[in-house]
Design a protein around this motif. Structure first.
Motif, PDB file in Angstrom:
ATOM      1  N   GLY A 269      21.108 -24.094 -38.234  1.00  0.00           N
ATOM      2  CA  GLY A 269      22.200 -25.064 -38.294  1.00  0.00           C
ATOM      3  C   GLY A 269      21.874 -26.319 -39.062  1.00  0.00           C
ATOM      4  N   VAL A 270      21.049 -26.183 -40.109  1.00  0.00           N
ATOM      5  CA  VAL A 270      20.715 -27.336 -40.949  1.00  0.00           C
ATOM      6  C   VAL A 270      20.910 -26.968 -42.413  1.00  0.00           C
ATOM      7  CG1 VAL A 270      19.098 -28.409 -39.338  1.00  0.00           C
ATOM      8  CG2 VAL A 270      18.265 -26.697 -40.963  1.00  0.00           C
ATOM      9  N   ARG A 271      21.207 -27.972 -43.199  1.00  0.00           N
ATOM     10  CA  ARG A 271      21.321 -27.810 -44.650  1.00  0.00           C
ATOM     11  C   ARG A 271      20.330 -28.760 -45.295  1.00  0.00           C
ATOM     12  NH1 ARG A 271      26.263 -28.305 -44.992  1.00  0.00           N
ATOM     13  NH2 ARG A 271      26.804 -26.113 -45.359  1.00  0.00           N
ATOM     14  N   TRP A 272      19.535 -28.240 -46.223  1.00  0.00           N
ATOM     15  CA  TRP A 272      18.561 -29.115 -46.870  1.00  0.00           C
ATOM     16  C   TRP A 272      19.139 -29.761 -48.116  1.00  0.00           C
ATOM     17  CZ3 TRP A 272      15.952 -23.909 -46.832  1.00  0.00           C
ATOM     18  CH2 TRP A 272      16.246 -23.158 -47.960  1.00  0.00           C
ATOM     19  N   SER A 273      18.656 -30.949 -48.417  1.00  0.00           N
ATOM     20  CA  SER A 273      18.983 -31.656 -49.653  1.00  0.00           C
ATOM     21  C   SER A 273      17.733 -32.391 -50.094  1.00  0.00           C
ATOM     22  CB  SER A 273      20.150 -32.636 -49.443  1.00  0.00           C
ATOM     23  OG  SER A 273      19.857 -33.557 -48.409  1.00  0.00           O
ATOM     24  N   ILE A 274      17.614 -32.609 -51.400  1.00  0.00           N
ATOM     25  CA  ILE A 274      16.383 -33.144 -51.956  1.00  0.00           C
ATOM     26  C   ILE A 274      16.418 -34.664 -52.017  1.00  0.00           C
ATOM     27  CG2 ILE A 274      17.117 -33.097 -54.383  1.00  0.00           C
ATOM     28  CD1 ILE A 274      14.284 -31.997 -55.025  1.00  0.00           C
TER      29      ILE A 274
ATOM     30  N   THR B 219      19.766 -31.682 -42.628  1.00  0.00           N
ATOM     31  CA  THR B 219      20.938 -32.304 -42.025  1.00  0.00           C
ATOM     32  C   THR B 219      21.688 -31.290 -41.174  1.00  0.00           C
ATOM     33  OG1 THR B 219      21.139 -33.721 -43.977  1.00  0.00           O
ATOM     34  CG2 THR B 219      23.044 -33.596 -42.498  1.00  0.00           C
ATOM     35  N   PRO B 220      21.966 -31.603 -39.901  1.00  0.00           N
ATOM     36  CA  PRO B 220      22.742 -30.678 -39.066  1.00  0.00           C
ATOM     37  C   PRO B 220      24.124 -30.438 -39.662  1.00  0.00           C
ATOM     38  CG  PRO B 220      21.685 -32.368 -37.722  1.00  0.00           C
ATOM     39  CD  PRO B 220      21.514 -32.795 -39.150  1.00  0.00           C
ATOM     40  N   VAL B 221      24.591 -29.207 -39.568  1.00  0.00           N
ATOM     41  CA  VAL B 221      25.911 -28.848 -40.068  1.00  0.00           C
ATOM     42  C   VAL B 221      26.865 -28.725 -38.889  1.00  0.00           C
ATOM     43  CG1 VAL B 221      24.961 -27.657 -42.064  1.00  0.00           C
ATOM     44  CG2 VAL B 221      25.430 -26.378 -39.973  1.00  0.00           C
ATOM     45  N   ALA B 222      28.152 -28.710 -39.204  1.00  0.00           N
ATOM     46  CA  ALA B 222      29.159 -28.593 -38.157  1.00  0.00           C
ATOM     47  C   ALA B 222      29.030 -27.252 -37.441  1.00  0.00           C
ATOM     48  CB  ALA B 222      30.555 -28.737 -38.759  1.00  0.00           C
TER      49      ALA B 222
END
Length: 715
Positions: free
Chosen positions: A584-589, A571-574
Motif C-alpha cells: 500500500g505504498v507508492r515510491w517517488s524519487i 507514500t501510503p496510497v488510498a
C-alpha cells in the motif's frame, strides 16, 4: 510462425535496404514458389489511409504521388518496379518507415499501409484482409509481369545492361578466418578478445590491455561509429577474431568488422503480433554459434560466419507474462538463461543443449511447496507466489563447476509483510534476493545464500557476481561477491555459500547492522512500509547500485563501483489502490537530505579492507557499466551522454567525450592486428534513463531515442 532475415557477408546481395528511396528502385532475385491470391479489404485500406495521412503524406505526398522527400507510391513506375515481386518484400520495406523509427508501428498497421498502395495501384478490394504474416505474404505476388533486363532498364533503376565495372580489390573478410570459441578459450581468453559480456566467466570487467593508458588516453579519438536500429539499447558487444557482434533493438543482431564497422551480416527477428520488443543486456559465444535471447522468449543459435539460424527454441511463454532481458550464459555445453515476469508461480532458469537447443533442465526461482525453501512464502499457495525474476546474466566458475544466478524480489509484498503464526513457516520468500549456485550439468541447486529476506523495498540482489580470490583472516578464500541496490557487498564462499564478509559503500539508511557471522541484515523497523506512515528510504528503488556492473582489478584488489545518491519517499496510497508495492505504498524519487546536487558516484574500494580509496562525484547519474584496464584506466558513462576515463589510483578524470545518446551498456576494449580499441553502445531507454533525469532537469534527454556503437582508438 516466425520468419528470420539475415544479410550475408561482403559480395552477397542484402535482403534489406533502407527507406522508400531504396523501396522504389529495388531489384529482387526470385519469386515465391507457391502462389495465392493477393487480397485486401476496403475497410483495411481505409484504416491505412488514415495512418498514411498522419505518418507518410509529408514525405510521399497526400495522394501517394510523391513529395519533396519521398518517391511516388503509385503510378506506372511504381507498378513496373514491383510487378511480380512477393508482397512480403514490399511489406518488409514499409516496415523500415517512418525514417529513423523503423517498426515503430504494429505489423497490422504496416499491412494496412500496403493495402493502401494496392488500392492506389488498381488492385481491387476483396473480402479478406491482407495478412501481416511474412510466410503468407511471401506466397502472394504483386500484380503484373515482372520487368527484367532491357525492359527494367527502360523503366529506370538497376545497373545498365552490359556495363563493365572497373576492377576494385575486395577487402579481407574476418569471418573467413573466424575460429570456434572453445571452453578452453572462454576459460583463458586472449588478451585482445571480449568473448563474454564481462569479458571473463568471473565477471570482473577487467582487461589486461595497456596500449591505451594514463599517459596517452587524452589523445583517444573516434575510429568509427555506426547507427543501429533506433530504440533503447543496453547490450554489451562481443569481439572475436576481428569481428564485433552487436545487439540492437527489435531483436536485431549485427556482425561488423571490428576495425571499420563494415556490416558482415545482420539477423532480424520477426516477432509475433502483439509482442513488444524488449531490451537485452548481452549475447553469448560458444563453439561456432552466437546465442541470442528474443523478445518472444526464445533462444536462437546463429552461425557466427553467416548469421543463419542453426536452431530456435522457446524457453518460456510470453503470453503468461514472461520475458528475457539478461541474456544467456554458456558453459559446459549448456545455454543458461533466466526468465523475467510476474507469472503465477514465478519464472525459472532454463538450460538448453548448445548444439541442438533441446531443454536440458529447468530450475524455478520461486521455491515450490513441499520442496526445500517451499515453506518460506508465508503459507501462500504456489499460484499466489510471484517475483524472483532473473533479469541479468549468470556467471560460471570452472574451479567449482557452479553457475551463479541472482533473483529479484517480488512486488507483491503485502502477503509477506507479517509472518503467519504457523510452525515451520517463514516469510523469507526464497529464492528472492539470493545467490543460487547451480550445477550446470544437472540444474541441481548446490547451495543458496539469501542476502536479504522478505524484501519490502524492491532492493534487487540480482546483479553481477564477481568470483574473487581474497585474503580473509590470513587465509585465501574464493568467494562470490555481489551487491544489491543498497550498495552493500556480500562475499560468500564460492564452493559452499558460507558467509564470509560484507562492506557498505555508504549510500543507504535502511540497514543498521550486519550480523558478522551470518551476514543477516538488521533493518530500521521505522522504515518498514505498511503502517500507513510516510517513509524516507535511501537509496531509491531505481538503485543506488543497480544492474550496470562494477569492475574489479585482481592485482590491486580494487572494485570500481557506479552508483547514485538518491532516496525515495514511500507514500501510503488510498485504500483499495495497489501502489508500487502491495503493502500500500507508492515510491517517488528525491535527493538525499544532505545532497549538494551531485547524484552520480564512482567509487574505488579495496574489497579486502572495505576501505574507499577515492570517490568521484558528479551532477549526472552514472548510466553505464564500468571497464577497468591494465593501462590504469577506468571508463564510465553518464546520463549527460559523456563517457569518461579516470585514473584508477586517484580518480582524476583524464579524458571525456560526448556521445549521440546515453551510454546504457558497458564499455569494452579489444585489439585487432595489434591495435587497441575501446567501444561502447549508446541507446536511451534503460531504467537509469527513465528514473534519474527528473533529478537534473537542466540535462536535456535525447528528443528521439536512438542507438549507435562508438569505437575509439589512439591516432
Amino acid at each position: 510462425m516466425k520468419t528470420e532475415n539475415y544479410q550475408g557477408g561482403r559480395g552477397m546481395r542484402p535482403i534489406r535496404l533502407t527507406g522508400f528511396g531504396a523501396l522504389a528502385g529495388l531489384a529482387f532475385a526470385g519469386l515465391a514458389s507457391a502462389q495465392t491470391a493477393t487480397t485486401y479489404s476496403a475497410a483495411q485500406a481505409e484504416r491505412g489511409r488514415n495512418v498514411y495521412t498522419t505518418s507518410c503524406a509529408a514525405c510521399h505526398g497526400p495522394d501517394l504521388g510523391g513529395g519533396q522527400f519521398g518517391p511516388p507510391l503509385r503510378g506506372v513506375n511504381f507498378r513496373q518496379r514491383w510487378a511480380g515481386v512477393p508482397v512480403s518484400e514490399l511489406f518488409e520495406q514499409v516496415r523500415t518507415m517512418p525514417p529513423g523509427q523503423a517498426r515503430s508501428l504494429s505489423d497490422s498497421v504496416y499491412a494496412d499501409l500496403v493495402a493502401v498502395m494496392l488500392a492506389e495501384n488498381g488492385v481491387a478490394a476483396g473480402s479478406n484482409e491482407l495478412p501481416s504474416d511474412l510466410t503468407r505474404l511471401a506466397a502472394m505476388n504483386m500484380p503484373g509481369t515482372r520487368v527484367v533486363g532491357q525492359a527494367r532498364a527502360a523503366a529506370g533503376g538497376g545497373l545498365t545492361p552490359g556495363v563493365k565495372l572497373p576492377f576494385w580489390p575486395s577487402r579481407a573478410n574476418p569471418l573467413d578466418s573466424i575460429s570456434p570459441v572453445t571452453e578452453a578459450l572462454l576459460t583463458n581468453p586472449p588478451e585482445g578478445s571480449w568473448l563474454q559480456w564481462r569479458r571473463t566467466w568471473d565477471g570482473k570487467g577487467f582487461s589486461p590491455l595497456n596500449q591505451i593508458n594514463k599517459s596517452n588516453v587524452k589523445d583517444l579519438g573516434v575510429a568509427w561509429s555506426l547507427a543501429l536500429p533506433p530504440g533503447p539499447n543496453a547490450a554489451t558487444p562481443l569481439v572475436h577474431d576481428g569481428v564485433i557482434f552487436v545487439h540492437a533493438f527489435r531483436d536485431n543482431v549485427l556482425a561488423l568488422d571490428a576495425t571499420t564497422g563494415d556490416l558482415l551480416w545482420q539477423y532480424s527477428r520477426q516477432l509475433p503480433e502483439g509482442v513488444n520488443p524488449t531490451v537485452k543486456r548481452n549475447l553469448a559465444l560458444y563453439g561456432d554459434k552466437l546465442y541470442v535471447a528474443t523478445s518472444d522468449v526464445h533462444v536462437v543459435a546463429l552461425d557466427i560466419k553467416t548469421g543463419a539460424v542453426v536452431w530456435d527454441k522457446p524457453t518460456g511463454d510470453y503470453k503468461a507474462g514472461l520475458r528475457q532481458s539478461g541474456g544467456p550464459l554458456v558453459a559446459k555445453g549448456k545455454v543458461m538463461i533466466g526468465m523475467v515476469g510476474r507469472a503465477a508461480g514465478g519464472p525459472s532458469i532454463v538450460a538448453l543443449d548448445s548444439e541442438t537447443g533441446a531443454e536440458a533442465w529447468r530450475f524455478f526461482t520461486i521455491a515450490r511447496p513441499g520442496e526445500p525453501g517451499g515453506n518460506t512464502w508465508n503459507d501462500l499457495p504456489l499460484e499466489q507466489r510471484n517475483g524472483g525474476s532473473v533479469w541479468t546474466a549468470g556467471y560460471y566458475d570452472p574451479v567449482t563447476n557452479l553457475a551463479f544466478f541472482g533473483a529479484a524480489p517480488t512486488y507483491d509484498t503485502g502477503p509477506l509483510l507479517k509472518r503467519v503464526n504457523k510452525r515451520g513457516v517463514t516469510n523469507d520468500a526464497l529464492y528472492t534476493d539470493a545467490t543460487m549456485a547451480l550445477n550446470p550439468d544437472t540444474g541441481k541447486l548446490v547451495w543458496h545464500y539469501q542476502h536479504m529476506e522478505n524484501d519490502q523495498w524492491d532492493l534487487d540482489w540480482v546483479f553481477e557476481r564477481h568470483l574473487i580470490n581474497m585474503q580473509v583472516n590470513g587465509r585465501n578464500r574464493r568467494v562470490v561477491m555481489t551487491a544489491g541496490k543498497l550498495g552493500i557487498y556480500d562475499a560468500v564462499d564460492a564452493a559452499t555459500g558460507e558467509y564470509v564478509s560484507s562492506f557498505d559503500i555508504g549510500i543507504q539508511n535502511l540497514v543498521t547492522r550486519i550480523d558478522p557471522k551470518t551476514g543477516r541484515k538488521i533493518v530500521n523497523p521505522d522504515l518498514i512500509p505498511g503502517d500507513g506512515k510516510l517513509k524516507l528510504v535511501c537509496p531509491h528503488a531505481g538503485g543506488g547500485k543497480s544492474w550496470v556492473p562494477s569492475a574489479y582489478n585482481e592485482a590491486t584488489k580494487i572494485m570500481y563501483v557506479p552508483s547514485q545518491e538518491t532516496c525515495m519517499s514511500l507514500t501510503p496510497v488510498a485504500e483499495g489502490e495497489r501502489g508500487s508495492l502491495t503493502t500500500g505504498v507508492r515510491w517517488s524519487i528525491q535527493p538525499r537530505p544532505d545532497t549538494d546536487g551531485r547524484f552520480g558516484r564512482l567509487q574505488a574500494i579495496n574489497v579486502e579492507t572495505g576501505k574507499t580509496l577515492w570517490t568521484q562525484r558528479q551532477r549526472a547519474a552514472q548510466s553505464s557499466g564500468i571497464l577497468a584496464t591494465a593501462g590504469g584506466l577506468v571508463f564510465a558513462g553518464a546520463l549527460d551522454r559523456f563517457i569518461s576515463a579516470y585514473d584508477d589510483t586517484t580518480g582524476e578524470q583524464l579524458w571525456k567525450t560526448k556521445l549521440t545518446d546515453i551510454p546504457s551498456s558497458a564499455p569494452i576494449t579489444y585489439t585487432v592486428n595489434g591495435k587497441q580499441y575501446m567501444a561502447v553502445v549508446v541507446g536511451f531507454g534503460s531504467a537509469h534513463a527513465s528514473t534519474f533525469p527528473m533529478l537534473t532537469p537542466e540535462i536535456a534527454m535525447p528528443v528521439t531515442p536512438s542507438s549507435a556503437i562508438w569505437v575509439f582508438a589512439l591516432p
